[in-house]
Every structure is written in C-alpha cells, then in structure tokens.
Design an enzyme around this catalytic site. Sequence first.
Site, PDB file in Angstrom:
ATOM      1  N   GLY A 463      51.734  38.928 -57.520  1.00 27.40           N
ATOM      2  CA  GLY A 463      52.210  38.641 -56.297  1.00 27.40           C
ATOM      3  C   GLY A 463      52.295  39.750 -55.241  1.00 27.40           C
ATOM      4  N   THR A 464      52.087  40.870 -55.712  1.00 36.27           N
ATOM      5  CA  THR A 464      52.000  42.235 -55.172  1.00 36.27           C
ATOM      6  C   THR A 464      50.975  42.464 -54.341  1.00 36.27           C
ATOM      7  OG1 THR A 464      50.760  42.967 -56.983  1.00 36.27           O
ATOM      8  CG2 THR A 464      53.181  43.272 -57.076  1.00 36.27           C
ATOM      9  N   ARG A 586      49.579  58.404 -51.216  1.00 35.44           N
ATOM     10  CA  ARG A 586      48.653  58.001 -50.197  1.00 35.44           C
ATOM     11  C   ARG A 586      49.154  56.593 -50.505  1.00 35.44           C
ATOM     12  NH1 ARG A 586      43.779  61.027 -50.170  1.00 35.44           N
ATOM     13  NH2 ARG A 586      44.414  62.093 -48.502  1.00 35.44           N
ATOM     14  N   ILE A 587      49.245  55.778 -49.105  1.00 32.92           N
ATOM     15  CA  ILE A 587      49.525  54.339 -49.051  1.00 32.92           C
ATOM     16  C   ILE A 587      48.016  53.733 -49.114  1.00 32.92           C
ATOM     17  CG2 ILE A 587      50.650  52.675 -47.880  1.00 32.92           C
ATOM     18  CD1 ILE A 587      52.527  54.261 -49.392  1.00 32.92           C
ATOM     19  N   THR A 592      50.297  45.386 -47.513  1.00 28.94           N
ATOM     20  CA  THR A 592      50.966  45.057 -48.856  1.00 28.94           C
ATOM     21  C   THR A 592      52.113  45.850 -49.434  1.00 28.94           C
ATOM     22  OG1 THR A 592      49.045  45.737 -49.936  1.00 28.94           O
ATOM     23  CG2 THR A 592      49.164  43.324 -49.611  1.00 28.94           C
ATOM     24  N   GLN A 596      56.071  45.459 -50.471  1.00 29.08           N
ATOM     25  CA  GLN A 596      56.688  45.883 -51.569  1.00 29.08           C
ATOM     26  C   GLN A 596      57.961  46.670 -51.259  1.00 29.08           C
ATOM     27  OE1 GLN A 596      55.542  45.523 -55.156  1.00 29.08           O
ATOM     28  NE2 GLN A 596      55.057  43.842 -53.887  1.00 29.08           N
ATOM     29  N   GLY A 660      53.111  54.834 -57.399  1.00 29.77           N
ATOM     30  CA  GLY A 660      53.418  53.625 -57.399  1.00 29.77           C
ATOM     31  C   GLY A 660      54.588  53.041 -56.652  1.00 29.77           C
ATOM     32  N   GLU A 663      58.763  49.590 -57.333  1.00 24.38           N
ATOM     33  CA  GLU A 663      59.969  49.737 -57.795  1.00 24.38           C
ATOM     34  C   GLU A 663      60.854  50.445 -56.920  1.00 24.38           C
ATOM     35  OE1 GLU A 663      60.107  48.703 -62.454  1.00 24.38           O
ATOM     36  OE2 GLU A 663      58.304  49.742 -62.048  1.00 24.38           O
TER      37      GLU A 663
HETATM   38 MO1  MOS Z   1      58.855  46.451 -63.810  1.00 27.76          MO
HETATM   39  S1  MOS Z   1      60.847  46.145 -64.385  1.00 27.76           S
HETATM   40  O1  MOS Z   1      58.630  47.858 -64.684  1.00 27.76           O
HETATM   41  O2  MOS Z   1      57.945  45.121 -64.554  1.00 27.76           O
END
Ligand code: MOS
Length: 699
Positions: A463-464, A586-587, A592, A596, A660, A663
């Site tokens: 879904g990302t 870099r984005i 999207t 996130q 990344g 998170e």
């Molecule tokens: Mo994420 S908690 O590393 O899927």
Amino acid sequence: MATTIAPGVLGVEQTRLEGREKVTGRAVYAYEHPVEGVVYAWLVQATIARGTVRAVDGSEARRRDGVLAVISHENAPGLGEPAERELRILQSPRVHYRGQIVAIAVAETLEAAREAADLVRIEYDTEAHDVALRDDHPKLYTPEKVNPNFPSETAEGDVEAALAGAALLVDARYSTPAEHNNPMEPHASLAVWSGGDLTLYDSTQGAPRARDTIAGAFGIEPERVRVISPHVGGGFGSKGIPRPTAVAAGLAALAVGRPVKLTATRMQMFSLTGYRTPTIQHVRLGADAEGRLQAIDHVAIEQTSTLKEFAEQTTVPTRMLYAARTRRTGHRLAALDVPTPSWMRAPGETPGVYALECAVDELAVAAGLDPIELRARNEPEVDPETGLRFSSRGLLECMRVGAERFGWDRRDPTPGVRRDGRWLVGTGVASSTYPARRAPSTAFARAHADGTFVVGIGAADIGTGARTVLTQIAADALEVPLDRVRVEIGDSDLPMAMLAGGSMGTTSWGSAIVKAITALREDIDAHNGTVPEGGLEARAGTADDIKADEPFSRHAFGAQFCEVAVNAGTGEARVRRMLGVFACGRILNPLTARSQFLGGMTQGISMALHEESVMDLEFGDYLNHDFAQYHVPVFADIEDIEATWIEEDDPHLNPMGAKGIGEIGIVGTAAAIANAVFHATGVRIRDLPIRLDRVLAGL
Ligand code: MOS
C-alpha cells in the site's frame, strides 16, 4: 557512488500505477483469488491463557450440513519443526496464550464453518497464568540479542560516576502500552495443494520469505511452495512473516483435500498477528550546567512469550542519537503467558525515542534552554556508538527548517500559561531517527524487441506505492518513459528479495533493479544496441555489493513539531498542528513519500493519544479486541498536519541516493506531543497514551 537520477521519471510525483485497479475493486487480494472447489475455515481459539487441552468434542459440529472437518491436535496432519514455534499449530495439546488456535472448522460455506467452530466443545486443564509485565517481575532476564541482531547491552565509561558528578540530572520512568497492528486488510490466506505442492495466496510483506517460512512450517522443500501476493492492504510489520492463520489455511487444505480460504477476523487479529510489547523504560541523563550531556543511561523492560523470544530493540536508537562521554543501554525481558510480540512500525525506535526525547525535553527545562538549542549542543561529530562517520546527518538542518516554518522562535518557554478559552495551548518538538539500510536482493530485467521492458523482483507493495517507485527507478535506469516498463512483484517465483520491512524495501529492491538493468544495457550494447527477436535478459544480486559497502553510520533523521490544546476541564488533548521535516536522502516520489510521512505521523498521534491494549489480568488476554474499544484516530482527530523534507545528497547509500521513509514518520511524534502537553499544562505525562484521567490528575 554515482547516482542515476535523470530528469523526468524519478524524483517526480507519480500516482500509483495500480490506483485505478484498486479504486474500481479489480485489484485482487489474497482472499479474493477465484479457485475452483474452494471451502472455508474458521478458527477456534483457546479460552485459557495457560494449560492443556484435555478433550476436543467436534461431534455436534461435524453433524451439521456442509461441515467437512473439525481439526485439532488429536487429528491434525503433522507439521515440520519451524524456527517460529508459534507456527507449529495443533501439534500438541499445550496452550501458551489465550487466543491460540486450538481447532479449525472447515465447511462448504463460510457461514457453516463459523457455526461449526462455535459448536466445538473444548475442555481444558487450566493452570495459573502470568501475564502482567512489571519492572520487578521475578522472571526478568537480559536477552543476548535484540531485534534483529543487536547486542542487548552496551556500556561506555563510568555512567554512575558521571551521573553523580552531573550539574543537571533527569531521572525518569516512562511507559508505553501494548499496541496492536490493524492493517485495513486482515491477515488472509488461500491455500491450494496439488500433488504435494502448496500454492498460498497470502497477504504478506514478502512472498519469498513467506515461502521459506511456510515450507519450514510444513517440513517441505521451499521449491514445493509458491506464495502469491500481488496486492496487500497494509502490514506495518504484522505481515512480515506468516502468522499461524496462514499455516491454519494450509493445514486445513491438507486435511480436507480441497482449496481453503481463511481470514483472521478483526477480533482474532488481536491475539494471532503480533503486537508491540509494552515497555517500562528508565532514562537517566546527566549534563553539565550548559546542558552538555555527560551521561546517558537507558534501560527498557519488555515482555516476550513462552513460545519464542522476541526482544524489541527499544534502547538501540539511544546509542547513536546524542553525544555523551559515558553511555549505557540495556534491555530486560520477561517471558509471559501471552502471544509473542513482534514488529510494529519502527520497532525499537518508536517507544525508545519516545522516552529519550521526553527526557531530553525534561533536561532542556532543567537547563533553562530551548530544546532545539539543547539538542544542538549535543550533536555528535561521529556515531557515538561505533565511531563511524555519518553518511549524512540532517537532524539540525531539519530542526532549523522546521523551527522557521513552524514559528518556533516566537515560543515562550513558560509552561501552562497560554489560554484559548477553556483550552491550554502549548508546543513541543522532538527528534526522529531511523536506520538507512539495504539488504541483499535479486532482480531480473528483460528487454523485448518491441522496445518494452519487464523487471521482476520478489518485492511487495503493501500500500506504500512500492510498485510505482520501482517502476520509476527502472524507467530511470533504462532512460525510457514509464509506460515502456512493467515491474512484476508479489510472487515467490520471482527473484529472492528483502521483505517490505525495516524501511528497506525501496533501497534494497531499487539497488538490485538498477544493477540488473545496468547488466541488461551492457548486453543490449553488445548486440549493437538492438534487442533480438527473442529478447534479452539479465539478472543481478546485491549481496556482494552490500558486503563491500564502506563503513558509515547510515540513518535518516527528522524533526517533529506540534501544537496541542488541552481542555482544562476535561483533560482532552488535541493536536492542532503538526509539522514533520525529514532528511531521508533523495525523495524518489514526492507524492507517495509524503503519504508515508503523514501516515507515520498519524500513527504517532495515535500512539500518543489513542492506542492502548489493556491486559485483563483475570482472563489473561488483551480485552479490547475491536475498534469500539481499541482506539485509533479518525479524520476529526487529525487537523493541520504537514510533512516536508530537506534536500540531502548522500553518495554513500545506494544507486538512488535514497533512505527509507516508511517508518521514520512515527518515531518522534509521540514525544513531540507529550512535550507539547507539558508546555501547555505544566503536567509531564510519562505514561502513554496521554489519557484524560492522566492529564486531569496532574492539572
Ligand atoms: Mo516494519 S515494523 O519493519 O514492517
């Protein structure tokens, strides 16, 4: 390392390539794959937290129309010896936690399966359970490693002496509750056996890893299992590896010789699909009179289950965030009669940085310093833990940009003095950080004679927007328009790749894709620039590249700002305004990426104000098993929320120059809110969530 960014396809806003399929309902999720002769399974869960199943009576259930089987440990097909002991379902009468699968009813229809499950009678020999985490729990021990593979404890210098000699001291205990992942799509599986081979349509964060885990669970060769997962409706860590529900589908299909569909209900997810451990954290900070840290001490107490040790890496971010001569971090665990905790968005960073960043705010108050200035005084030149240089460290730049945008300079530090009618108003700030890693992955790239390309990799789009950004990366590396490239993901028959976790998806998969395409282009060049009728294909893996990566401390950073209003009469806290500024290399797709960040920040607001799984000591289980009682924010809870980022050119990461982003959005949010609540009210809430009763008790 050269970066591959060309203007046009990468670094530009691109809507999801499968967006139309999704919004028109044509995107097929695990439970929806059409299969001939399919039947349905429904789970029966243990109603005790510890003990043994004495008897299973499925006779009445079996007499109902359409019921094919009632499977329990008495008659279940044998499984293998998987490393994940939670997956060894129905192989023994032992009950390790309330909600454990103790039987499966299988029937021609979903309704009949559900009714049959209801009619299964189970008798137990019940034993006293132990489900309450306490900081004086007699079973606390120090695990050897914490997730995924960090040492549990670190120590540098004499922390006690440094704390004793410090001019300023913060000594505080924080706690965070258990929290449950609730992706929109529940954990769902469709299992189809054919001649000893299993095809599993599954909602997973990584088909190749799921294949290996499922093969281990059934004790068969990985080649005999195929996991297919083109679309996934969220995971947040809970679908990182298959859950007992996936094994149950396979077991049921084996037992009845028919394809079986099984989904966890929303309520069943609260015991079967993982959750974040509660934590009790003790943070001590010692600083000189100017606010320069002399000592950092951070110990977290957490729980695991009796089936498996899962030790969340709660204090690991404390090892690198700030400079201090002496530092100590550690983790203590108690194995309780509970389901095994697991990954939940930014495991470790989220609860750990919450406690640390609240303590840093408390130190700023004690030092009489602006909290941003305090952080600036403790900015390390190199990674304090490893001594390595940071590949890039944008924390202070995020703070500076955010402060300007948020209007931080106008802030009066005095707590509890701003009124807006019945509301007390305050602002807060906190740092975010998350490791910027990549893991070995393999991809193929094919050129067709008609000028189109296909790239394949065992990646997952949960879904990302992963499918979209990987297509952008591939088109960029091929220097062709987006519509000439198709990226295939979500199938374990595709090349082995990292799962969608640890904010490592795009960086891991993108590295392999760029490498495969580089090889493909060399091959095309060797054919004088023309692709022959039969096409060309190249494959590449990144294991050796990653091993050869130069040693750097690689992390993303962020600064989170928020304004809260706290109702002086009811204690209700509302986040009026939230700003996140991130430094993530870099984005690659601003559209999207922004989603996130906003999603992570929304989860952080949720953590600060809403989410709390409450342990029922009598029954030995989390009692709030649904959205009526387990609270998450609704639109009305999210007011003015904004995410942005700084330009960061980091040549030490990967061919895309990206870190990344999945998170980091959640990491500093809860601390920023708790710090703002203190600024608004003068009440320091150290236990999440910031509930009305906790605020009122302090007002
Ligand atoms: Mo994420 S908690 O590393 O899927």
